[in-house]
Design an enzyme around this catalytic site. Structure first.
Site, short mmCIF file in Angstrom:
data_model
loop_
_atom_site.label_atom_id
_atom_site.label_comp_id
_atom_site.label_asym_id
_atom_site.label_seq_id
_atom_site.Cartn_x
_atom_site.Cartn_y
_atom_site.Cartn_z
N ILE A 19 0.81 -1.22 0.00
CA ILE A 19 0.00 0.00 0.00
C ILE A 19 0.84 1.26 0.00
O ILE A 19 0.41 2.31 -0.46
CB ILE A 19 -0.98 -0.02 1.19
N SER A 22 3.71 2.51 2.72
CA SER A 22 4.75 2.66 3.72
C SER A 22 5.34 1.32 4.11
O SER A 22 4.68 0.28 4.06
CB SER A 22 4.18 3.35 4.97
N TRP A 34 -8.06 14.06 8.30
CA TRP A 34 -7.03 13.79 9.30
C TRP A 34 -6.27 15.05 9.70
O TRP A 34 -5.17 14.97 10.24
CB TRP A 34 -6.09 12.70 8.80
N GLU A 82 -15.15 8.03 6.03
CA GLU A 82 -15.10 8.63 7.37
C GLU A 82 -15.88 9.93 7.45
O GLU A 82 -16.54 10.21 8.46
CB GLU A 82 -13.64 8.87 7.73
N CYS A 87 -9.45 2.19 3.65
CA CYS A 87 -9.28 1.19 4.70
C CYS A 87 -10.16 1.48 5.90
O CYS A 87 -10.54 2.62 6.16
CB CYS A 87 -7.82 1.08 5.15
N GLU A 96 -9.54 -2.43 2.54
CA GLU A 96 -9.42 -3.32 3.70
C GLU A 96 -10.42 -4.45 3.56
O GLU A 96 -11.59 -4.22 3.26
CB GLU A 96 -9.69 -2.54 4.98
N HIS A 123 -2.73 -4.30 11.11
CA HIS A 123 -2.89 -3.68 12.42
C HIS A 123 -2.70 -4.69 13.55
O HIS A 123 -2.89 -4.36 14.72
CB HIS A 123 -4.26 -3.00 12.53
#
Length: 786
Positions: free
Chosen positions: A465, A467, A595, A639, A677, A699, A728
């Site tokens: 994805i 990182s 965010w 979100e 996700c 996800e 996670h």
């Protein structure tokens, strides 16, 4: 006698505190809880040390709230601590453990703290509870899994113990729990539950447990208990009439409990709508209203109608201080709202926050590196507690009693309106000149063959994805740069070394489309905020995202523009190290807004367009530098979806437009990826399709691909990468597990469109976890290709 007039115990309800907050940051001002959790999980400390560290965080919180003006003797101070997640706390309080974790509870059904972490994080044998976003915030909660036979009873006592701890400290605290209706609305049916079962079917069992808890809290000294019911402000999958019936039943039952504390039922994150009259009819002693998101006039009318019908008015906690954003409160407007509510209803009105303050950092005064002018416009958790106290004082004693504080707030607002950079004519002119043609690419059917020619990939291509783990070496280099021990050139040289290592690892593992690993990025939003005009960043502004994971949201205070390319040098350097394609990696406009703490002085759609225009410049520059795969991540698309259905179409329109503005400037041969996700995607599948990305990764591992039938039914016809392992959790999935998930995916996604990737970025994982997990993922893809 109606429920609205009844109280079945002999004592009158105590007065609601004049000033309080719905909750306070749980992580500690220096992330002490994060440190303690991660030491325990790594084996560097034991359970007793973790409990001691948490007790110190709770003690400091109580002390600080009293210092800021909340009273210690009247339930003003909330007892709202959680080691990991408040929804998980209810799961363990009720022993509501799904059957796959049936070995965790003790013989009496209780679930210990160590065992709760297995639910949250999984173990070698099984994955954890699913995780998803808490309403329209960037906080993640753990999803309860309930079936007809899931154990549900009062088996825990942590709320009682923490209340007694506060009383031993000399503080009459107010226990805070997720309300029973919201707990069930947030739950999912356990695998194997019969068709037609919904967790709300277990309402009576949950009410039995809550009814058993209330007298124990009263015996321990609780005068009030706060039950949070944000599920009542959402238009969700459960029919509204069922939600209202459950609400009526729940609070008629709980108000009938004898020898209990008074009940403060809160409805944060929005307007309760038709649920407010229902709550009024149950006889709860207090109602907490979000008057930042909610409608004060409608609430006043409902309360007034209730009183005029001859019923007793409950105490009202008016949430006029925004618990979710960092701007100073308009105290004059808040006082006007408080006055309207008081005069219309005749009810006892107290002052509070709209939501818990867990969504904002601790204290703006410690941000000494932040521009002083910007800092003067802000209020973090501590400052918001002070604002609540100021408003309560003004409500009780008149505005003259706090005239200096009112004038300081007015001056800050005037200064913010007039400051350079808040409005940039050049940015506004460019946005005004945009048209529909700027949002469109050629049809996918035309793009696909051009991309196949530019990107000759095998079936089931593998990628990640974005990182890779932020190793201790990367963190040390960043810390050295911050303190001046390493110059920028030295820092960039260290990051290039890490990029080379990440590229080599992916080549060795035979990943098809590579990433550069993003070592130079402290955070997927903050990195861009530091390079775009109109943003500020903090040093200590940490906010919990889930468990021990914390983020530092940036502060978007002015018009946004891009002074220079932001990612091009890193993408081109990584590409120079390999013959395989390397993705350019950008964070999308909606996620940057979601965010960050975003300016509240213009429509969010206008701000999104400004950010998208800056990102468009970056995608064009990446393509010009030879990057043929560009990923623009939008994990927060779901979100920000409004909680009420009527507001959703407008949001989905402008959020899709913002993504397309950011990505439509490139040639059809350039492949655009996006990533989403930890959200419930079903409600936004149409919008995901409308993004028109060539490849979308989502996800899916924790939920075992449950979203894919909906994706198939929606007619999604471009590339799709459902995550095949959950990043996670520290567990490494086996090859067979990944193969099983891919076989599930292939039932709904044709092989020529299926991509193979993790659920999310790998930043939070350790290298020793990532290598084996990616190796198993690639092996699984190869096995299915053959």
């Amino acid at each position: 006698m109606s429920h609205a007039d009844a109280r079945t115990d002999t004592a009158a309800a105590p007065a609601l505190p004049a000033a309080t907050v719905l909750g306070y940051p749980r992580i500690g001002p220096r992330r002490e809880l994060k440190t303690a959790l991660e030491r325990y999980w790594s084996g560097a400390s034991d359970l007793a040390e973790l409990e001691q560290a948490a007790a110190e965080v709770r003690t400091r919180t109580r002390t600080r709230l009293v210092e800021l003006g909340l009273r210690r003797d009247d339930a003003s101070v909330p007892s709202a601590f959680s080691f990991y997640d408040p929804v998980l706390d209810v799961v363990t309080l009720l022993g509501a453990v799904p059957s796959r974790f049936a070995d965790l509870p003790a013989a009496d059904g209780s679930v210990g703290l160590a065992e709760s972490f297995v639910l949250a994080r999984g173990d070698e044998a099984r994955g954890p509870l699913e995780m998803t976003k808490w309403f329209d915030t960037n906080y993640h909660y753990l999803v309860p899994e309930l079936g007809p036979r899931t154990p549900i009873a009062l088996v825990g006592d942590r709320p009682v113990r923490e209340l007694l701890e506060a009383r031993a400290d000399g503080v009459q605290a107010r226990p805070v729990l997720v309300g029973p209706v919201t707990f069930l609305l947030l739950a999912k049916a356990e695998d194997g539950a019969p068709d037609g079962f919904h967790p709300l079917d277990r309402l009576e069992d949950v009410l039995d447990a809550y009814a058993a808890l209330l007298p124990r809290l009263a015996e321990a000294g609780a005068g009030w208990v706060q039950l949070d019911e944000p599920g009542l402000v959402v238009d969700g999958a459960v029919p509204a009439e069922d939600v209202l019936a459950a609400t009526r039943r729940a609070y008629e039952r709980l108000t009938a409990v004898t020898d209990r504390p008074a009940l403060l039922v809160t409805t944060p994150y929005g307007d309760p709508g038709a649920a407010l009259p229902v709550l009024l009819g149950t006889g709860v002693e207090g109602i907490g209203l979000d008057l930042v998101r909610g409608d004060a006039s409608r609430a006043a009318d409902a309360l007034g109608d209730h009183v005029r019908a001859g019923h007793r008015a409950p105490a009202v906690l008016a949430g006029v201080v925004n618990g979710r954003n960092v701007w100073r409160t308009d105290l004059d407007a808040a006082l006007a709202t408080l006055g309207e509510l008081s005069s219309v209803t005749g009810a006892s009105v107290s002052v509070g926050t709209s939501t818990t303050l867990a969504h904002v950092p601790h204290d703006v005064d410690v941000e000494t590196a932040l521009d002083a002018r910007v800092r003067s416009w802000l209020a973090f958790a501590d400052q918001k507690v002070t604002e609540v106290h100021t408003l309560a004082t003004a409500l009780a004693n008149g505005p003259e009693s706090v005239k200096d504080r009112l004038e300081a707030a007015r001056a800050a607002r005037r200064d913010r309106e007039e400051a350079p950079g808040v409005r940039d004519p050049r940015v506004r002119e460019r946005c005004a000149a945009l048209g529909e043609a700027d949002l469109a690419r050629p049809p996918y059917a035309e793009r696909r063959p051009l991309q196949d020619q530019a990107l000759p990939l095998p079936p089931l291509p593998t990628t990640t994805i974005g990182s890779f783990p932020q190793t201790p070496e990367v963190r040390r280099a960043r810390a050295a740069l911050r303190r001046g021990a390493l110059d920028q050139a030295g820092y960039e040289a260290a990051m290039r070394e890490h990029v080379a290592e990440v590229v080599a690892v992916q080549e060795r593992l035979d990943v098809d489309v590579l990433v550069h690993g993003e070592p130079e990025r402290n955070d997927m939003v903050q990195y861009f905020a530091e390079l775009l005009d109109g943003f500020a960043v903090t040093d200590h502004g940490w906010v919990q995202s889930y468990g021990s994971r914390c983020t530092r949201p940036s502060i978007l205070w002015g018009d946004v523009s891009r002074p220079a390319p932001m990612t091009v040098p890193w993408a081109t350097y990584a590409s120079s190290l390999t013959d395989r394609p390397v993705k350019g990696m950008l964070t999308g406009p909606v996620t940057i807004l979601a965010w960050s703490f975003v300016r509240d002085d213009q429509p969010l759609a206008d701000t999104a367009r400004q950010v998208a225009l800056a990102l468009r410049e970056e995608t064009v520059d990446l393509e010009a530098a030879g990057v043929v795969v560009i990923q623009v991540d939008e994990p927060a698309l779901r979100e920000l979806l409004p909680l009420r259905a009527g507001a959703r179409p407008d949001y989905l329109r402008w959020s899709v437009d913002a993504f397309r503005l950011a990505t439509a400037g490139v040639q059809p041969s350039t492949q655009i990826h996006t990533h989403l996700c930890y959200s419930e995607f079903g409600e936004v599948l149409g919008a995901i399709d409308a993004l028109d990305a060539d490849v979308t990764s989502i996800e899916a591992a924790r939920s075992r691909m449950e979203i894919l039938p909906e994706v198939e039914d929606a007619g999604f016809d471009r590339g799709l990468g459902p995550g095949v392992y959950d990043i996670h959790s520290p567990r490494v999935p086996g090859t067979d597990e990944v193969v099983d998930l891919l076989r599930l995916a292939l039932k709904h996604v044709p092989a020529d469109r299926l991509w193979v990737n993790p659920d999310c970025g790998l930043k939070t994982r350790r290298p020793e976890e990532v290598g084996p997990a990616l190796a198993n993922m690639v092996t699984a893809a190869r096995a299915l290709r053959s």
